[in-house]
Write a protein that holds these residues in place. Sequence first.
Motif, PDB file in Angstrom:
ATOM      1  N   PRO A  90       0.760  -1.447   0.088  1.00 32.82           N
ATOM      2  CA  PRO A  90      -0.142  -0.019   0.089  1.00 32.82           C
ATOM      3  C   PRO A  90       0.802   1.109   0.029  1.00 32.82           C
ATOM      4  N   ASN A  91       2.274   1.138   0.336  1.00 35.34           N
ATOM      5  CA  ASN A  91       2.720   2.564   0.149  1.00 35.34           C
ATOM      6  C   ASN A  91       3.501   2.383  -1.174  1.00 35.34           C
ATOM      7  N   THR A  92       4.051   3.645  -1.302  1.00 39.70           N
ATOM      8  CA  THR A  92       4.736   3.643  -2.795  1.00 39.70           C
ATOM      9  C   THR A  92       6.206   3.769  -2.914  1.00 39.70           C
ATOM     10  N   GLN A 123       5.170   7.461   0.580  1.00 40.03           N
ATOM     11  CA  GLN A 123       6.221   6.161   0.470  1.00 40.03           C
ATOM     12  C   GLN A 123       6.246   5.424   1.690  1.00 40.03           C
ATOM     13  N   SER A 124       5.556   5.887   2.895  1.00 42.65           N
ATOM     14  CA  SER A 124       5.453   4.930   3.946  1.00 42.65           C
ATOM     15  C   SER A 124       4.180   5.308   4.767  1.00 42.65           C
ATOM     16  N   ILE A 125       3.846   4.190   5.417  1.00 44.45           N
ATOM     17  CA  ILE A 125       2.501   4.769   6.435  1.00 44.45           C
ATOM     18  C   ILE A 125       2.657   4.554   7.853  1.00 44.45           C
ATOM     19  N   GLU A 126       2.575   5.906   8.382  1.00 47.20           N
ATOM     20  CA  GLU A 126       2.908   5.748   9.812  1.00 47.20           C
ATOM     21  C   GLU A 126       1.876   7.009  10.572  1.00 47.20           C
ATOM     22  N   GLY A 127       0.661   7.004   9.914  1.00 44.78           N
ATOM     23  CA  GLY A 127      -0.273   7.923  10.676  1.00 44.78           C
ATOM     24  C   GLY A 127      -1.443   7.614   9.652  1.00 44.78           C
ATOM     25  N   VAL A 183      -2.836  -8.065   0.988  1.00 42.72           N
ATOM     26  CA  VAL A 183      -2.437  -6.381   1.246  1.00 42.72           C
ATOM     27  C   VAL A 183      -1.317  -6.278   2.340  1.00 42.72           C
ATOM     28  N   ALA A 184      -0.283  -5.723   1.927  1.00 42.45           N
ATOM     29  CA  ALA A 184       1.019  -5.963   2.700  1.00 42.45           C
ATOM     30  C   ALA A 184       1.237  -4.816   3.376  1.00 42.45           C
ATOM     31  N   CYS A 185       0.717  -4.294   4.163  1.00 38.26           N
ATOM     32  CA  CYS A 185       1.019  -3.298   5.209  1.00 38.26           C
ATOM     33  C   CYS A 185       0.151  -3.621   6.462  1.00 38.26           C
ATOM     34  N   PHE A 186       0.781  -3.151   7.510  1.00 37.28           N
ATOM     35  CA  PHE A 186       0.420  -3.826   8.895  1.00 37.28           C
ATOM     36  C   PHE A 186      -0.951  -2.985   9.290  1.00 37.28           C
ATOM     37  N   GLY A 187      -1.282  -1.894   8.737  1.00 33.39           N
ATOM     38  CA  GLY A 187      -2.599  -1.412   9.061  1.00 33.39           C
ATOM     39  C   GLY A 187      -3.876  -2.037   8.329  1.00 33.39           C
ATOM     40  N   VAL A 200       5.473  -6.071  18.036  1.00 31.74           N
ATOM     41  CA  VAL A 200       6.772  -4.964  17.849  1.00 31.74           C
ATOM     42  C   VAL A 200       6.428  -4.386  16.531  1.00 31.74           C
ATOM     43  N   THR A 201       6.260  -3.067  16.645  1.00 35.40           N
ATOM     44  CA  THR A 201       6.000  -2.332  15.074  1.00 35.40           C
ATOM     45  C   THR A 201       7.166  -1.111  15.165  1.00 35.40           C
ATOM     46  N   THR A 202       6.649  -0.201  14.134  1.00 39.31           N
ATOM     47  CA  THR A 202       7.725   0.772  13.922  1.00 39.31           C
ATOM     48  C   THR A 202       7.621   1.980  14.907  1.00 39.31           C
ATOM     49  N   MET A 203       7.122   3.164  14.489  1.00 39.16           N
ATOM     50  CA  MET A 203       6.901   4.384  15.141  1.00 39.16           C
ATOM     51  C   MET A 203       5.612   4.213  16.475  1.00 39.16           C
ATOM     52  N   ARG A 231       4.091   6.238  17.313  1.00 35.09           N
ATOM     53  CA  ARG A 231       2.671   6.931  17.060  1.00 35.09           C
ATOM     54  C   ARG A 231       1.563   5.985  16.145  1.00 35.09           C
ATOM     55  N   THR A 232       2.265   4.843  15.913  1.00 37.44           N
ATOM     56  CA  THR A 232       1.267   3.884  15.067  1.00 37.44           C
ATOM     57  C   THR A 232       0.736   2.707  15.896  1.00 37.44           C
ATOM     58  N   CYS A 233       1.290   2.873  17.156  1.00 35.64           N
ATOM     59  CA  CYS A 233       0.695   1.778  18.021  1.00 35.64           C
ATOM     60  C   CYS A 233      -0.688   1.932  18.120  1.00 35.64           C
ATOM     61  N   ALA A 251      11.775   4.301  11.810  1.00 29.41           N
ATOM     62  CA  ALA A 251      10.949   4.681  10.672  1.00 29.41           C
ATOM     63  C   ALA A 251      10.937   3.646   9.518  1.00 29.41           C
ATOM     64  N   VAL A 252       9.771   3.631   8.934  1.00 25.59           N
ATOM     65  CA  VAL A 252       9.177   2.234   8.095  1.00 25.59           C
ATOM     66  C   VAL A 252      10.449   2.451   6.840  1.00 25.59           C
ATOM     67  N   LEU A 253      10.771   3.442   6.431  1.00 16.28           N
ATOM     68  CA  LEU A 253      11.843   3.509   5.242  1.00 16.28           C
ATOM     69  C   LEU A 253      13.239   3.164   5.877  1.00 16.28           C
ATOM     70  N   LEU A 293       5.310  -9.161  13.987  1.00 14.90           N
ATOM     71  CA  LEU A 293       6.188  -8.290  13.182  1.00 14.90           C
ATOM     72  C   LEU A 293       5.338  -7.296  12.919  1.00 14.90           C
ATOM     73  N   GLY A 294       5.404  -5.953  13.332  1.00  9.84           N
ATOM     74  CA  GLY A 294       4.124  -4.970  12.905  1.00  9.84           C
ATOM     75  C   GLY A 294       4.557  -4.081  11.770  1.00  9.84           C
ATOM     76  N   CYS A 295       5.007  -4.749  10.753  1.00  8.74           N
ATOM     77  CA  CYS A 295       5.472  -3.699   9.741  1.00  8.74           C
ATOM     78  C   CYS A 295       5.823  -4.891   8.409  1.00  8.74           C
ATOM     79  N   ALA A 296       5.331  -4.420   7.411  1.00 13.83           N
ATOM     80  CA  ALA A 296       5.637  -5.441   6.176  1.00 13.83           C
ATOM     81  C   ALA A 296       7.103  -5.434   6.054  1.00 13.83           C
ATOM     82  N   GLY A 297       7.862  -4.256   6.045  1.00  6.65           N
ATOM     83  CA  GLY A 297       9.173  -3.853   5.909  1.00  6.65           C
ATOM     84  C   GLY A 297       9.956  -4.958   6.891  1.00  6.65           C
TER      85      GLY A 297
HETATM   86  C1  2AL Z   1       3.720  -0.065   7.831  1.00 10.31           C
HETATM   87  C2  2AL Z   1       3.958  -1.042   6.845  1.00 10.31           C
HETATM   88  O1  2AL Z   1       3.662  -2.465   6.849  1.00 10.31           O
HETATM   89  N1  2AL Z   1       3.975  -0.402   5.770  1.00 10.31           N
HETATM   90  C3  2AL Z   1       4.381   0.929   6.170  1.00 10.31           C
HETATM   91  O2  2AL Z   1       4.548   1.854   5.004  1.00 10.31           O
HETATM   92  N2  2AL Z   1       3.977   1.053   7.366  1.00 10.31           N
HETATM   93  N3  2AL Z   1       3.314  -0.571   8.976  1.00 10.31           N
HETATM   94  C4  2AL Z   1       3.713   0.361  10.276  1.00 10.31           C
HETATM   95  N4  2AL Z   1       3.441  -0.231  11.587  1.00 10.31           N
HETATM   96  O3  2AL Z   1       4.286   1.412  10.069  1.00 10.31           O
END
Ligand code: 2AL
Length: 243
Positions: free
Chosen positions: A8-10, A42-46, A74-78, A114-117, A119-121, A146-148, A179-183
């Motif tokens: 879902p991100n670019t 480019q990444s999804i953090e909010g 659909v490969a993004c944790f949200g 266990v995820t990224t930022m 703020r996404t919890c 950060a996701v990136l 793992l809370g992020c596709a990355g």
């Molecule tokens: C994600 C993810 O899986 N892809 C993305 O851009 N952000 N997840 C996240 N928790 O930040």
Amino acid sequence: MKLLVINPNTSAVMTGAIAQAARAVASPGTEIVAVQPGFGPQSIEGPHEEAWAAAGVAEQARLASEWQPAATVVACFGDPGLEAAREALDGPVIGIAEAAFQAASLLSSGFSVVTTMTRTCIMAERLVQRYGFEHQCRGVHGTDIAVLSLEDCPPQTVAQIEAAAREALARDRSSAIVLGCAGMAPLCRQLTRTLGVPVIDGVAVAVKWGEALAALGLATSKHGDYARPLPKTYTGFAQKLGW
Ligand code: 2AL
């Protein structure tokens, strides 16, 4: 079978990493087709980025409805746009968060995310509630990675995720890590080895689930909520994306 993976991100780099993780677990007869939206963050953090990402998933699902993949991930944790993709597509559509929660619940009495930022919890916590895993999910932990920065994951980032997972297992009294992020998909094997508990990457689980459901001849129900969207006029840049 052709299995569509929508990042879902670019970030093209992340789409490549997700495709590689999907191909690593796919059966020999499965062709992984990995795509990303034509617009959006480019990444999804909010929530704002997630709203655009959901529209991007709807765009890609509409385009894929022309060839109807056997299954879609659909490969993004949200899980943005998950239900929109289910309306557009006939085969099973699996979100990596929902798939990971289900797998973790089958493998442990309680799991931690266990995820990224940080703020996404709250977004992950709301997903846990939406899917009804409040009794199995014992905690959601941000790492402020950060996701990136996962695209080119240095050893200290892996060590930070591992430390957060160890602390979560102890503090939550849990016995599996989601793992809370596709990355984070490329890190799954290594973390499984070092942590000694099931570490669940939703991308891998969702691919296997998609393959399994499609092989069983099971598809998304078109009775009711996930029936094809109603024909209507779309305007602006979405002009060609309606039915
Ligand atoms: C994600 C993810 O899986 N892809 C993305 O851009 N952000 N997840 C996240 N928790 O930040």
